[in-house]
Design a protein around this motif. Structure first.
Motif, PDB file in Angstrom:
ATOM      1  N   GLY A   1      -6.619 -15.174   0.392  1.00  0.00           N
ATOM      2  CA  GLY A   1      -5.394 -15.236   1.187  1.00  0.00           C
ATOM      3  C   GLY A   1      -5.649 -15.435   2.675  1.00  0.00           C
ATOM      4  N   ILE A   2      -6.790 -14.980   3.163  1.00  0.00           N
ATOM      5  CA  ILE A   2      -7.063 -15.024   4.611  1.00  0.00           C
ATOM      6  C   ILE A   2      -7.009 -16.441   5.178  1.00  0.00           C
ATOM      7  CG2 ILE A   2      -8.812 -14.548   6.388  1.00  0.00           C
ATOM      8  CD1 ILE A   2      -9.536 -12.029   4.717  1.00  0.00           C
ATOM      9  N   PRO A   3      -7.716 -17.429   4.606  1.00  0.00           N
ATOM     10  CA  PRO A   3      -7.632 -18.772   5.185  1.00  0.00           C
ATOM     11  C   PRO A   3      -6.216 -19.362   5.115  1.00  0.00           C
ATOM     12  CG  PRO A   3      -9.173 -18.740   3.318  1.00  0.00           C
ATOM     13  CD  PRO A   3      -8.677 -17.357   3.518  1.00  0.00           C
TER      14      PRO A   3
ATOM     15  N   ILE B   1      -3.893 -10.858   7.855  1.00  0.00           N
ATOM     16  CA  ILE B   1      -5.348 -10.792   7.631  1.00  0.00           C
ATOM     17  C   ILE B   1      -5.775  -9.363   7.282  1.00  0.00           C
ATOM     18  CG2 ILE B   1      -7.604 -11.013   8.764  1.00  0.00           C
ATOM     19  CD1 ILE B   1      -6.382 -13.446  10.280  1.00  0.00           C
ATOM     20  N   PHE B   2      -5.279  -8.385   8.035  1.00  0.00           N
ATOM     21  CA  PHE B   2      -5.608  -6.987   7.750  1.00  0.00           C
ATOM     22  C   PHE B   2      -5.100  -6.589   6.366  1.00  0.00           C
ATOM     23  CE2 PHE B   2      -4.764  -2.365   8.046  1.00  0.00           C
ATOM     24  CZ  PHE B   2      -6.072  -1.936   8.250  1.00  0.00           C
ATOM     25  N   THR B   3      -3.905  -7.063   6.017  1.00  0.00           N
ATOM     26  CA  THR B   3      -3.337  -6.773   4.703  1.00  0.00           C
ATOM     27  C   THR B   3      -4.178  -7.382   3.592  1.00  0.00           C
ATOM     28  OG1 THR B   3      -1.108  -6.625   5.629  1.00  0.00           O
ATOM     29  CG2 THR B   3      -1.276  -7.026   3.257  1.00  0.00           C
ATOM     30  N   CYS B   4      -4.659  -8.604   3.799  1.00  0.00           N
ATOM     31  CA  CYS B   4      -5.516  -9.248   2.789  1.00  0.00           C
ATOM     32  C   CYS B   4      -6.788  -8.440   2.540  1.00  0.00           C
ATOM     33  CB  CYS B   4      -5.866 -10.672   3.219  1.00  0.00           C
ATOM     34  SG  CYS B   4      -4.528 -11.846   2.986  1.00  0.00           S
ATOM     35  N   VAL B   5      -7.356  -7.887   3.603  1.00  0.00           N
ATOM     36  CA  VAL B   5      -8.541  -7.031   3.447  1.00  0.00           C
ATOM     37  C   VAL B   5      -8.181  -5.800   2.615  1.00  0.00           C
ATOM     38  CG1 VAL B   5     -10.206  -5.582   4.679  1.00  0.00           C
ATOM     39  CG2 VAL B   5      -9.628  -7.852   5.573  1.00  0.00           C
ATOM     40  N   CYS B   6      -7.026  -5.195   2.906  1.00  0.00           N
ATOM     41  CA  CYS B   6      -6.592  -4.011   2.150  1.00  0.00           C
ATOM     42  C   CYS B   6      -6.289  -4.356   0.695  1.00  0.00           C
ATOM     43  CB  CYS B   6      -5.371  -3.373   2.814  1.00  0.00           C
ATOM     44  SG  CYS B   6      -5.780  -2.522   4.343  1.00  0.00           S
ATOM     45  N   ILE B   7      -5.705  -5.553   0.455  1.00  0.00           N
ATOM     46  CA  ILE B   7      -5.442  -5.983  -0.914  1.00  0.00           C
ATOM     47  C   ILE B   7      -6.763  -6.100  -1.686  1.00  0.00           C
ATOM     48  CG2 ILE B   7      -4.689  -7.970  -2.302  1.00  0.00           C
ATOM     49  CD1 ILE B   7      -2.427  -8.329  -0.196  1.00  0.00           C
ATOM     50  N   ALA B   8      -7.761  -6.674  -1.041  1.00  0.00           N
ATOM     51  CA  ALA B   8      -9.079  -6.761  -1.689  1.00  0.00           C
ATOM     52  C   ALA B   8      -9.643  -5.369  -1.968  1.00  0.00           C
ATOM     53  CB  ALA B   8     -10.036  -7.571  -0.817  1.00  0.00           C
ATOM     54  N   LEU B   9      -9.415  -4.423  -1.049  1.00  0.00           N
ATOM     55  CA  LEU B   9      -9.919  -3.059  -1.232  1.00  0.00           C
ATOM     56  C   LEU B   9      -9.168  -2.301  -2.329  1.00  0.00           C
ATOM     57  CD1 LEU B   9     -10.516  -2.009   2.494  1.00  0.00           C
ATOM     58  CD2 LEU B   9     -12.234  -2.609   0.772  1.00  0.00           C
ATOM     59  N   VAL B  10      -7.930  -2.708  -2.619  1.00  0.00           N
ATOM     60  CA  VAL B  10      -7.186  -2.087  -3.722  1.00  0.00           C
ATOM     61  C   VAL B  10      -7.958  -2.262  -5.032  1.00  0.00           C
ATOM     62  CG1 VAL B  10      -5.122  -2.377  -5.182  1.00  0.00           C
ATOM     63  CG2 VAL B  10      -4.877  -2.196  -2.710  1.00  0.00           C
ATOM     64  N   GLY B  11      -8.684  -3.374  -5.129  1.00  0.00           N
ATOM     65  CA  GLY B  11      -9.425  -3.673  -6.348  1.00  0.00           C
ATOM     66  C   GLY B  11     -10.689  -2.861  -6.553  1.00  0.00           C
ATOM     67  N   ILE B  12     -11.075  -2.065  -5.588  1.00  0.00           N
ATOM     68  CA  ILE B  12     -12.301  -1.273  -5.747  1.00  0.00           C
ATOM     69  C   ILE B  12     -12.087  -0.206  -6.811  1.00  0.00           C
ATOM     70  CG2 ILE B  12     -13.811   0.420  -4.621  1.00  0.00           C
ATOM     71  CD1 ILE B  12     -13.533  -1.165  -2.068  1.00  0.00           C
ATOM     72  N   GLY B  13     -12.994  -0.158  -7.759  1.00  0.00           N
ATOM     73  CA  GLY B  13     -12.909   0.814  -8.849  1.00  0.00           C
ATOM     74  C   GLY B  13     -13.270   2.218  -8.392  1.00  0.00           C
ATOM     75  N   TYR B  14     -12.986   3.179  -9.243  1.00  0.00           N
ATOM     76  CA  TYR B  14     -13.221   4.573  -8.864  1.00  0.00           C
ATOM     77  C   TYR B  14     -14.497   5.121  -9.477  1.00  0.00           C
ATOM     78  CZ  TYR B  14     -11.723   6.125 -13.491  1.00  0.00           C
ATOM     79  OH  TYR B  14     -11.634   6.352 -14.839  1.00  0.00           O
TER      80      TYR B  14
END
Length: 195
Positions: A65-67, A92-105
């Motif tokens: 999403g960033i580009p 851009i900041f939101t796109c980074v957070c969206i990618a971080l939502v995908g981090i598993g636990y």
């Protein structure tokens, strides 16, 4: 035709990334036993059987999403520089957070993970609504009529859905908001690609 598409590669990234993310999230929902959007939030998929698909979808969708948003900003140059920069920074900041939502636990740090996931999920929703609202405002003020008016109206309806969600915090409304955000990104990127 390929030359024109090559000039809009960032929009293809945005379109393809969000389409890929949407498909994987829907597949993850279907593969998770007992999952229903009426009673389960989007984020609860990160704990389900198909959590890898959920994670891959969000990481890819956020990164690609960033580009797209950098390109979108360039199409709106000269309307309101302050709002345009805020919208781009928020996207851009939101796109980074969206990618971080995908981090598993990790079960060992489960409570810490829930706090982290809750934060990035909130920023993902709030940030998406913020930049969509700001970009929609810029689109409607665009004297060149680069975008059709329905795109702005669609964006403002997402802001309205967010307000309803804040008061009700209901999983089905969260799903509706997620789908609307994805559709806005798809339709905006497609409009630029086909222009």
């Amino acid at each position: 035709m390929f030359k024109k598409l090559n000039e809009k590669m960032e929009c293809l990234f945005g379109f393809g990334g969000i389409l890929f993310a949407g498909i994987l999230v829907v597949i993850a929902a279907f593969l998770t036993p007992g999952y229903t959007p009426v009673t389960n939030s989007v984020s609860s998929l990160v704990l389900g059987d198909a959590r890898s698909l959920f994670s891959i979808g969000f990481v890819v969708g956020g990164a690609l999403g960033i580009p797209f948003y950098i390109y979108l900003e360039k199409t709106l140059v000269g309307i309101n520089d302050t709002i345009r920069r805020i919208a781009t920074g928020a996207s851009i900041f939101t796109c980074v957070c969206i990618a971080l939502v995908g981090i598993g636990y990790n079960e060992k740090y489960y409570n810490l993970y829930l706090s982290f996931h809750g934060f990035v999920a909130f920023v993902s929703f709030f940030g998406s609504v913020l930049y969509i609202g700001l970009f929609s405002y810029l689109m409607i003020r665009d004297e060149k009529s680069t975008f059709k008016k329905y795109q702005s109206i669609f964006g403002f309806s997402i802001v309205g859905t967010w307000i309803v969600f804040i008061f009700l915090i209901y999983p089905l409304i969260e799903w509706l908001l997620t789908v609307l955000i994805m559709l806005w990104i798809l339709s905006t990127s497609l409009e630029i690609i086909l222009r």
